[in-house]
Write a protein that holds these residues in place. Structure first.
Motif, PDB file in Angstrom:
ATOM      1  N   ALA A  93     -46.975  33.995  54.545  1.00  0.00           N
ATOM      2  CA  ALA A  93     -48.400  33.685  54.690  1.00  0.00           C
ATOM      3  C   ALA A  93     -48.611  32.837  55.941  1.00  0.00           C
ATOM      4  N   ARG A  94     -49.848  32.456  56.178  1.00  0.00           N
ATOM      5  CA  ARG A  94     -50.184  31.618  57.334  1.00  0.00           C
ATOM      6  C   ARG A  94     -49.991  30.136  57.018  1.00  0.00           C
ATOM      7  N   SER A  95     -49.683  29.833  55.780  1.00  0.00           N
ATOM      8  CA  SER A  95     -49.392  28.475  55.335  1.00  0.00           C
ATOM      9  C   SER A  95     -48.070  28.513  54.590  1.00  0.00           C
ATOM     10  N   GLY A  96     -47.200  27.548  54.852  1.00  0.00           N
ATOM     11  CA  GLY A  96     -45.931  27.477  54.145  1.00  0.00           C
ATOM     12  C   GLY A  96     -46.125  27.412  52.637  1.00  0.00           C
ATOM     13  N   PHE A  97     -47.188  26.746  52.201  1.00  0.00           N
ATOM     14  CA  PHE A  97     -47.456  26.595  50.772  1.00  0.00           C
ATOM     15  C   PHE A  97     -47.717  27.942  50.104  1.00  0.00           C
ATOM     16  N   ASN A  98     -48.279  28.891  50.829  1.00  0.00           N
ATOM     17  CA  ASN A  98     -48.649  30.187  50.251  1.00  0.00           C
ATOM     18  C   ASN A  98     -47.594  31.275  50.433  1.00  0.00           C
ATOM     19  N   HIS A  99     -46.421  30.920  50.967  1.00  0.00           N
ATOM     20  CA  HIS A  99     -45.330  31.899  51.030  1.00  0.00           C
ATOM     21  C   HIS A  99     -44.900  32.259  49.614  1.00  0.00           C
ATOM     22  N   SER A 100     -44.383  33.473  49.456  1.00  0.00           N
ATOM     23  CA  SER A 100     -43.939  33.921  48.139  1.00  0.00           C
ATOM     24  C   SER A 100     -42.869  34.997  48.326  1.00  0.00           C
ATOM     25  N   MET A 101     -42.585  35.710  47.264  1.00  0.00           N
ATOM     26  CA  MET A 101     -41.674  36.846  47.299  1.00  0.00           C
ATOM     27  C   MET A 101     -42.261  37.956  46.454  1.00  0.00           C
ATOM     28  N   ASN A 102     -42.043  39.185  46.862  1.00  0.00           N
ATOM     29  CA  ASN A 102     -42.313  40.328  45.997  1.00  0.00           C
ATOM     30  C   ASN A 102     -41.029  40.594  45.220  1.00  0.00           C
ATOM     31  N   TYR A 103     -41.137  40.707  43.924  1.00  0.00           N
ATOM     32  CA  TYR A 103     -39.952  40.827  43.086  1.00  0.00           C
ATOM     33  C   TYR A 103     -40.291  41.532  41.781  1.00  0.00           C
ATOM     34  N   ARG A 104     -39.241  41.986  41.105  1.00  0.00           N
ATOM     35  CA  ARG A 104     -39.323  42.508  39.744  1.00  0.00           C
ATOM     36  C   ARG A 104     -38.196  41.835  38.977  1.00  0.00           C
ATOM     37  N   SER A 105     -38.519  41.211  37.866  1.00  0.00           N
ATOM     38  CA  SER A 105     -37.477  40.538  37.100  1.00  0.00           C
ATOM     39  C   SER A 105     -37.666  40.805  35.615  1.00  0.00           C
ATOM     40  N   ALA A 106     -36.553  40.720  34.901  1.00  0.00           N
ATOM     41  CA  ALA A 106     -36.586  40.842  33.440  1.00  0.00           C
ATOM     42  C   ALA A 106     -35.751  39.722  32.850  1.00  0.00           C
ATOM     43  N   MET A 107     -36.250  39.135  31.792  1.00  0.00           N
ATOM     44  CA  MET A 107     -35.561  38.064  31.090  1.00  0.00           C
ATOM     45  C   MET A 107     -35.429  38.479  29.633  1.00  0.00           C
ATOM     46  N   ILE A 108     -34.211  38.355  29.104  1.00  0.00           N
ATOM     47  CA  ILE A 108     -33.935  38.747  27.720  1.00  0.00           C
ATOM     48  C   ILE A 108     -33.248  37.577  27.032  1.00  0.00           C
ATOM     49  N   TYR A 109     -33.673  37.280  25.816  1.00  0.00           N
ATOM     50  CA  TYR A 109     -33.067  36.222  25.011  1.00  0.00           C
ATOM     51  C   TYR A 109     -32.468  36.835  23.754  1.00  0.00           C
ATOM     52  N   GLY A 110     -31.338  36.292  23.315  1.00  0.00           N
ATOM     53  CA  GLY A 110     -30.769  36.765  22.064  1.00  0.00           C
ATOM     54  C   GLY A 110     -29.308  36.424  21.931  1.00  0.00           C
ATOM     55  N   GLN A 111     -28.666  37.102  20.992  1.00  0.00           N
ATOM     56  CA  GLN A 111     -27.243  36.910  20.742  1.00  0.00           C
ATOM     57  C   GLN A 111     -26.541  38.259  20.808  1.00  0.00           C
ATOM     58  N   PHE A 112     -25.404  38.272  21.465  1.00  0.00           N
ATOM     59  CA  PHE A 112     -24.601  39.479  21.577  1.00  0.00           C
ATOM     60  C   PHE A 112     -23.751  39.644  20.317  1.00  0.00           C
TER      61      PHE A 112
END
Length: 191
Positions: A93-112
């Motif tokens: 972005a034009r401001s350091g504060f507004n920089h970001s990333m394009n991403y796809r993430s998945a989070m899974i919780y549990g027991q194997f």
């Protein structure tokens, strides 16, 4: 059911509009990644270890040496948090504060759970080979009984999961639009 139920563990609080509880979305993120990071705790000490993974239906699988601290702890019932993230671009972005990333993430919780049946273990490992390359399994030697005995396979039924995604250009503040600096999505390739 096409959606995962939102739970206290999977409820996204920061930028909640990027959350997605759709099973197909979570599955697609898992299926297109080679490595997941698994967080767990042993004797009060947190650990996070990357490992290969694959999915069959609504079950996530991992494997490794019987001597692995990760696999031993998870086989004994330690709670786990599994993460997969695809980084799709830096959002400048034009401001350091507004920089970001394009991403796809998945989070899974549990027991194997440990895959104990020899028949299931072989079928699951065959599925892993098919993820690597569907024709590869027909070309290589199958594991012998000693290799199978030295390998632990664990399964996690995906019940508590959430995807979080961001895409698109930077969101500049109106006051920053006139700043003479390039803004957009950038991706650096490794050489």
């Amino acid at each position: 059911m096409s959606q995962f139920t939102k739970t206290p563990l999977t409820r996204i609080r920061r930028i909640a509009e990027n959350a997605n509880y759709d099973r197909d979305t979570v599955h697609a993120i898992l299926d297109t990644a080679w490595v997941c990071q698994i967080s767990f705790s042993v004797d009060g000490q947190a650990h996070c270890i990357p490992t290969a993974h694959w999915r069959i239906g609504n079950t996530l699988y991992i494997h490794g040496s019987n001597g692995s601290r990760l696999l031993r702890a998870l086989a004994e019932g330690a709670s786990a948090c599994v993460n997969v993230t695809h980084m799709d671009g830096l959002v400048l972005a034009r401001s350091g504060f507004n920089h970001s990333m394009n991403y796809r993430s998945a989070m899974i919780y549990g027991q194997f759970r440990k895959v104990s049946s020899g028949t299931e273990k072989i079928a699951v490992l065959d599925a892993f080979m098919d993820k690597i390359d569907p024709s590869r399994r027909e070309q290589v030697r199958v594991p012998d009984k000693n290799e199978l005995a030295a390998t632990t396979v664990l399964a996690l039924t995906i019940e508590q999961a959430v995807a979080k995604q961001r895409s698109g250009p930077p969101v500049d503040d109106a006051a920053d639009i006139g700043i003479d600096v390039w803004a957009g999505v950038w991706w650096r390739t490794h050489t």
